[in-house]
Design an enzyme around this catalytic site. Structure first.
Site, PDB file in Angstrom:
ATOM      1  N   HIS A 133      90.336  49.689  62.277  1.00  0.00           N
ATOM      2  CA  HIS A 133      90.013  48.330  61.824  1.00  0.00           C
ATOM      3  C   HIS A 133      88.494  48.179  61.689  1.00  0.00           C
ATOM      4  O   HIS A 133      87.791  47.869  62.650  1.00  0.00           O
ATOM      5  CB  HIS A 133      90.580  47.317  62.835  1.00  0.00           C
ATOM      6  CG  HIS A 133      90.493  45.882  62.397  1.00  0.00           C
ATOM      7  ND1 HIS A 133      91.609  45.074  62.225  1.00  0.00           N
ATOM      8  CD2 HIS A 133      89.431  45.092  62.102  1.00  0.00           C
ATOM      9  CE1 HIS A 133      91.223  43.867  61.858  1.00  0.00           C
ATOM     10  NE2 HIS A 133      89.902  43.848  61.767  1.00  0.00           N
ATOM     11  N   HIS A 166      85.697  46.706  58.695  1.00  0.00           N
ATOM     12  CA  HIS A 166      85.396  46.150  57.367  1.00  0.00           C
ATOM     13  C   HIS A 166      84.176  46.879  56.833  1.00  0.00           C
ATOM     14  O   HIS A 166      83.134  46.908  57.506  1.00  0.00           O
ATOM     15  CB  HIS A 166      85.109  44.647  57.476  1.00  0.00           C
ATOM     16  CG  HIS A 166      86.264  43.869  58.033  1.00  0.00           C
ATOM     17  ND1 HIS A 166      87.172  43.212  57.237  1.00  0.00           N
ATOM     18  CD2 HIS A 166      86.678  43.668  59.310  1.00  0.00           C
ATOM     19  CE1 HIS A 166      88.087  42.625  58.003  1.00  0.00           C
ATOM     20  NE2 HIS A 166      87.812  42.895  59.270  1.00  0.00           N
ATOM     21  N   GLU A 181      93.880  36.200  65.611  1.00  0.00           N
ATOM     22  CA  GLU A 181      92.486  36.259  66.078  1.00  0.00           C
ATOM     23  C   GLU A 181      92.060  34.819  66.394  1.00  0.00           C
ATOM     24  O   GLU A 181      91.468  34.553  67.421  1.00  0.00           O
ATOM     25  CB  GLU A 181      91.588  36.866  64.987  1.00  0.00           C
ATOM     26  CG  GLU A 181      90.115  36.957  65.343  1.00  0.00           C
ATOM     27  CD  GLU A 181      89.221  37.402  64.158  1.00  0.00           C
ATOM     28  OE1 GLU A 181      89.675  37.306  62.993  1.00  0.00           O
ATOM     29  OE2 GLU A 181      88.076  37.826  64.407  1.00  0.00           O
ATOM     30  N   ASP A 229      85.643  46.311  64.204  1.00  0.00           N
ATOM     31  CA  ASP A 229      85.696  45.187  63.255  1.00  0.00           C
ATOM     32  C   ASP A 229      84.473  45.193  62.325  1.00  0.00           C
ATOM     33  O   ASP A 229      84.596  45.609  61.175  1.00  0.00           O
ATOM     34  CB  ASP A 229      85.799  43.862  64.017  1.00  0.00           C
ATOM     35  CG  ASP A 229      86.583  42.786  63.305  1.00  0.00           C
ATOM     36  OD1 ASP A 229      87.153  43.081  62.249  1.00  0.00           O
ATOM     37  OD2 ASP A 229      86.625  41.652  63.812  1.00  0.00           O
ATOM     38  N   ASP A 230      83.353  44.694  62.787  1.00  0.00           N
ATOM     39  CA  ASP A 230      82.117  44.615  61.983  1.00  0.00           C
ATOM     40  C   ASP A 230      80.954  44.967  62.914  1.00  0.00           C
ATOM     41  O   ASP A 230      80.217  44.067  63.371  1.00  0.00           O
ATOM     42  CB  ASP A 230      81.916  43.178  61.459  1.00  0.00           C
ATOM     43  CG  ASP A 230      83.144  42.655  60.717  1.00  0.00           C
ATOM     44  OD1 ASP A 230      83.300  43.018  59.538  1.00  0.00           O
ATOM     45  OD2 ASP A 230      83.928  41.906  61.324  1.00  0.00           O
TER      46      ASP A 230
END
Ligand code: ADE
Ligand code: ZN
Length: 329
Positions: free
Chosen positions: A12, A14, A195, A273-274
């Site tokens: 996961h 981005h 989330e 995630d980021d």
């Protein structure tokens, strides 16, 4: 002790969210775009909350203007991932940021990104697969253009379809057409849910979009019957603890439900995630799991095994990564 060199799989991530701030500043300078407001005094990304994060994220993306920028982005992101021990990664790609959903433009962007992924595999020893995501706050009609791009370019590299963006906008069923189209074309399905939304959002996502994996899913923990159903169905959670703590989706590492979910039999994986937005890396995620919960190599080997089994890749890639893990773990 740090788990930096321990081998890791990440499901996961981005792509644009992995852009180092210095990389985005460099592009902004090259193009004469003024985005100084999205940075803090230390040069990191600056935002107040999740909605503001999405706006800052999109402002950063305005500097990414063509296939060549995305080629450089893939290389920068994968170099950083590999330096944190990641040997296999899946990244969310949004045609919305790559030509606005136009299929021919998307093909050009994708060509540059697959070239970069092949180069990163040679140079850094990391394998990448792409999951096309529609962006929830851009609405169901725009989502169809992303799904069409996914269906038309499905293959060795594009293996999945999903949805990111503002979770509280619309309901999962609004996007069923796009998810059905992607699933029927043979794409693997994941979707952000739970989330920000509660257990009802996770339950509706499972019912209406039928994902094999859920991005985050942490608020399912507020309904133990739902947790048991997720465990029973074998749905895999892409949990991003550092992201959740940084964005205040949970109060603290101590309050994070990943242990509860795992203990009740849910298949959990861990991702960033980021990463630069949340001041994290896969190394930091593992180090925090060790520090806060006492997780060790037995737990991390189990995370890797779950991620390997849940990876949206072909059999040959899975076997190759399994061998690499065996040698390095
Ligand atoms: N896009 C990038 N990061 C995201 C997140 N954490 N949730 C939803 N959409 C996103
Ligand atoms: Zn995400």
């Amino acid at each position: 002790m740090s788990y930096r060199s321990y081998p890791k799989l990440e499901l996961h991530l981005h792509l644009e969210g992995g852009a180092p701030p210095a990389f985005i500043r460099g592009l902004a300078k090259e193009k004469g775009i003024d985005i100084h407001k999205i940075f803090d005094e230390q040069g990191g990304y600056a935002y107040r909350d999740f909605d503001h994060f999405l706006r800052v994220y999109e402002a950063a993306c305005t500097t990414l203007q063509g296939p060549e920028d995305f080629r450089r982005l893939v290389l920068a992101v994968l170099e950083e991932s590999a330096s944190n021990g990641v040997i296999y990664s899946e990244t969310f790609l949004s045609p919305d940021f790559c030509g606005g959903g136009d299929l021919e433009a998307w093909r050009d962007y994708l060509g540059a990104m697959t070239d970069a992924a092949a180069q990163a595999e040679r140079d850094f020893g990391i394998t990448l697969k792409g999951i096309i995501t529609c962006i929830r706050h851009n609405g169901p009609e725009q989502a169809k253009t992303a799904a069409r791009c996914a269906v038309e370019t499905k293959g060795d590299f594009i293996t999945g379809f999903g949805m990111a963006g503002a979770e509280m906008m619309g309901r999962p069923g609004d996007f069923a057409y796009s998810f059905d189209m992607a699933r029927e074309a043979g794409l693997r399905i994941t979707c952000h849910a739970g989330e920000w939304g509660g257990p009802d959002m996770v339950a509706d996502t499972i019912r209406d979009l039928r994902p094999e994996r859920i991005g985050h899913g942490i608020n399912a923990a507020k309904d133990l019957a739902l947790v048991d159903e997720i465990a029973e169905q074998g749905i895999v959670l892409e949990v991003c603890p550092g992201s959740n703590v940084f964005l205040n989706a949970v109060e603290s590492w101590e309050a994070h439900p990943i242990r509860l979910l795992r203990d009740r039999g849910v298949k959990v994986t861990v991702s960033t995630d980021d990463p630069p937005f949340f001041h994290t890396t896969m190394t930091r995620e593992y180090d925090m799991l060790a520090e806060k919960y006492g997780w060790d190599e037995t737990d991390f080997a189990a995370l890797n095994q779950t991620a390997l089994e849940a990876a949206f890749c072909d059999v040959a890639t899975r076997e190759r990564i399994a061998k690499k893990l065996e040698a390095a773990q």
